[in-house]
Design a protein around this motif. Structure first.
Motif, mmCIF file in Angstrom:
data_model
loop_
_atom_site.group_PDB
_atom_site.id
_atom_site.type_symbol
_atom_site.label_atom_id
_atom_site.label_comp_id
_atom_site.label_asym_id
_atom_site.label_seq_id
_atom_site.Cartn_x
_atom_site.Cartn_y
_atom_site.Cartn_z
ATOM 1 N N GLN A 23 72.651 157.024 43.765
ATOM 2 C CA GLN A 23 72.154 155.855 44.403
ATOM 3 C C GLN A 23 71.352 156.344 45.792
ATOM 4 O O GLN A 23 70.738 155.711 46.380
ATOM 5 N N ILE A 24 71.468 157.824 46.105
ATOM 6 C CA ILE A 24 70.788 158.071 47.286
ATOM 7 C C ILE A 24 69.442 157.761 47.398
ATOM 8 O O ILE A 24 69.087 157.341 48.483
ATOM 9 N N LEU A 25 68.555 157.861 46.320
ATOM 10 C CA LEU A 25 67.191 157.392 46.588
ATOM 11 C C LEU A 25 67.041 156.070 45.868
ATOM 12 O O LEU A 25 67.498 155.819 44.778
ATOM 13 N N PRO A 72 64.457 154.176 43.340
ATOM 14 C CA PRO A 72 63.790 154.687 42.436
ATOM 15 C C PRO A 72 62.295 155.051 42.869
ATOM 16 O O PRO A 72 61.779 155.874 42.700
ATOM 17 N N GLU A 73 61.791 154.018 43.706
ATOM 18 C CA GLU A 73 60.443 154.313 44.233
ATOM 19 C C GLU A 73 60.175 155.371 45.080
ATOM 20 O O GLU A 73 59.136 155.738 45.654
ATOM 21 N N GLU A 74 61.453 155.979 45.636
ATOM 22 C CA GLU A 74 61.432 157.041 46.629
ATOM 23 C C GLU A 74 61.245 158.394 45.937
ATOM 24 O O GLU A 74 61.003 159.277 46.658
ATOM 25 N N GLN A 75 61.623 158.306 44.544
ATOM 26 C CA GLN A 75 61.517 159.667 43.864
ATOM 27 C C GLN A 75 60.349 160.026 43.473
ATOM 28 O O GLN A 75 59.393 159.176 43.017
ATOM 29 N N LEU A 105 70.950 166.432 45.570
ATOM 30 C CA LEU A 105 71.065 165.281 46.071
ATOM 31 C C LEU A 105 72.232 164.526 45.640
ATOM 32 O O LEU A 105 73.002 164.094 46.142
ATOM 33 N N GLN A 106 72.171 164.345 44.357
ATOM 34 C CA GLN A 106 73.030 163.479 43.428
ATOM 35 C C GLN A 106 74.456 164.127 43.464
ATOM 36 O O GLN A 106 75.338 163.300 43.646
#
Ligand code: PLP
Length: 342
Positions: A314-316, A318-321, A307-308
Motif C-alpha cells: 500500500q505504499i503508493l 494507485p494513481e501515484e504509480q 518499494l513493496q
C-alpha cells in the motif's frame, strides 16, 4: 554561455522550481543536482579539496579517502579524476548501485562495509575502516566531511547567498540534514541577514542526528547514526522528522508531474509541505533545498518491487504509480488495406 575545462567549474546555482501547482502550498525548491557530480555535494567536495591543497595537506602521491553514502563520493571521484589524485570511497550496502558504478567509472575504488554499528547504521563501521587505513599508510588523506569546516563554509559562500539574492523576503528555509554542512552554512549566513529567517532542519525517522531512537533507514543521503559534529542546534529553530514512506510518496507525486528528484528531496519536500499545511502560509516565502535528482534512485525509490518489499503493497496510491494510468492491452492490428492505391 559558460565554457569550462574542469568538471567542477560548472554548477547551476540559479534554478528554483515552484512547487505550488503540485502541492498547493507556496514552496520554492532550490535545485542542486545540475552539475557534473549530480548533487549538492560538489560544493563541499570542492571547498574541502581546495583548502587541503592550500594547507599543503594534499601531495601528488596522496590517496584521498572518505566515508560517504554516495554523493560526496561521486563528487570527490570527479574532482580527483580531474586533478590527478587517487580516491577510495568507503560506503555501505545502502549505497545505490548506479552511484557505486559512477564512482568506479570515474576511476575511484569503492569499499563497501556490511556490519552495522551499535545504532543500526553503518557510519561507525565506515569511519573505523577509514581510520585504520589512515593509520596503515601516510599517503591516505581523510578530508572528513563530518568535521571539516569547509563543508559548511561552502554553503555559507554559495547556497545561502544564491537563495538570499533570489528571495530578499525569505521567511522560512527547509534544509535536509546529513552531515549538517548545508544546514550550518545556510543557518550561519541567515543569522546575520537583514531579516529573521526561520531555519527548519528536516531529518528522517530512525536518524539520531537530533536525538531520538535509532531505526531502520533505507534511503541514503539524509539522516545520521550519530550526532553530526558540525551541528550547532542553537542555529536551528525547528526540527521535523519524516517517515520514509512519506519521502517516497512526495518523490512519486513530483515524478507524476515530470520532476524526478532524489530521496532526500522527497524528505525535505514532505517535511516542508506538512509544516506549511500547519501554518497560515498565505504570505510566507518558503524555500527548500533539493540536494540531487532521481536517476540514481531508479532501482530503489522508483522501483515497485523494492518499494513493496520494504514498505508493503500500500505504499503508493494507485494513481501515484507511474504506469497505473496506462491500460495494459495488446495493440489493435488493422486489417491490411487491399484497395488499389492511387
Ligand atoms: C542526497 C543527499 N541529500 C542530503 C545530504 C545531506 O547534506 P549535508 O551532508 O550537507 O547535511 C546528502 C549528504 O550526503 C546527500 O547525499
Amino acid at each position: 554561455m559558460p565554457v569550462i575545462s574542469a568538471p567542477h567549474d560548472f554548477n547551476e546555482g540559479r534554478l528554483f522550481v515552484d512547487l505550488e501547482p503540485i502541492f498547493g502550498c507556496p514552496l520554492y525548491l532550490k535545485c542542486e543536482g545540475f552539475n557534473f557530480a549530480g548533487s549538492i555535494k560538489l560544493k563541499a567536495a570542492n571547498e574541502m579539496v581546495a583548502s587541503a591543497e592550500r594547507d599543503g595537506i594534499l601531495k601528488p602521491d596522496s590517496i584521498l579517502v572518505e566515508s560517504s553514502s554516495g554523493n560526496l563520493g561521486v563528487a570527490l571521484s570527479m574532482i580527483a579524476a580531474s586533478k590527478g589524485y587517487k580516491f577510495l570511497c568507503v560506503t555501505d550496502s545502502r549505497c545505490n548501485l548506479s552511484t557505486r558504478l559512477l564512482m568506479e567509472a570515474l576511476g575511484s575504488r569503492v569499499h563497501i562495509v556490511a556490519d552495522p554499528d551499535e545504532n543500526g547504521g553503518f557510519l561507525g563501521t565506515r569511519v573505523e575502516y577509514v581510520r585504520s587505513l589512515c593509520a596503515s599508510d601516510s599517503r591516505y588523506v581523510w578530508l572528513s566531511q563530518y568535521t571539516n569546516p569547509g563543508n559548511w563554509r561552502a554553503h555559507y559562500r554559495t547556497t545561502a547567498q544564491q537563495i538570499a539574492s533570489h528571495f530578499p523576503r525569505l521567511d522560512v528555509l527547509f534544509i535536509g540534514t546529513g552531515t549538517a554542512g548545508t544546514l550550518m552554512g545556510c543557518a550561519r549566513y541567515f543569522r546575520q541577514w537583514h531579516r529573521p529567517v526561520r531555519i527548519v532542519a528536516v531529518d528522517s525517522v530512525g536518524s539520531v542526528a537530533f536525538g531520538g531512537e535509532p531505526g531502520r533507514r533505507m534511503i541514503p543521503g539524509l539522516g545520521m547514526s550519530m550526532r553530526p559534529p558540525l551541528l550547532d542546534e542553537s542555529y536551528v529553530n525547528e526540527v521535523i522528522k519524516v517517515e520514509e514512506a512519506e519521502t517516497i510518496r512526495a518523490c512519486h507525486r513530483m515524478a507524476r508531474r515530470g520532476f524526478l528528484f532524489g530521496g532526500s528531496t522527497g524528505t525535505v519536500v514532505s517535511g516542508a509541505t506538512d509544516w506549511l499545511s500547519r501554518h497560515d502560509a498565505r504570505d510566507i516565502t518558503a524555500v527548500a533545498i533539493a540536494p540531487d535528482l532521481g536517476e540514481r534512485y531508479l532501482d530503489t525509490i522508483y522501483q515497485t518491487n523494492w518499494l513493496q518489499d520494504l514498505y508493503g503493497d500500500q505504499i503508493l496510491d494507485p494513481e501515484e504509480q507511474m504506469t497505473a494510468t496506462i491500460p495494459e492491452r495488446e495493440p489493435v492490428t488493422r486489417k491490411p488495406d487491399r484497395r488499389p492505391q492511387p
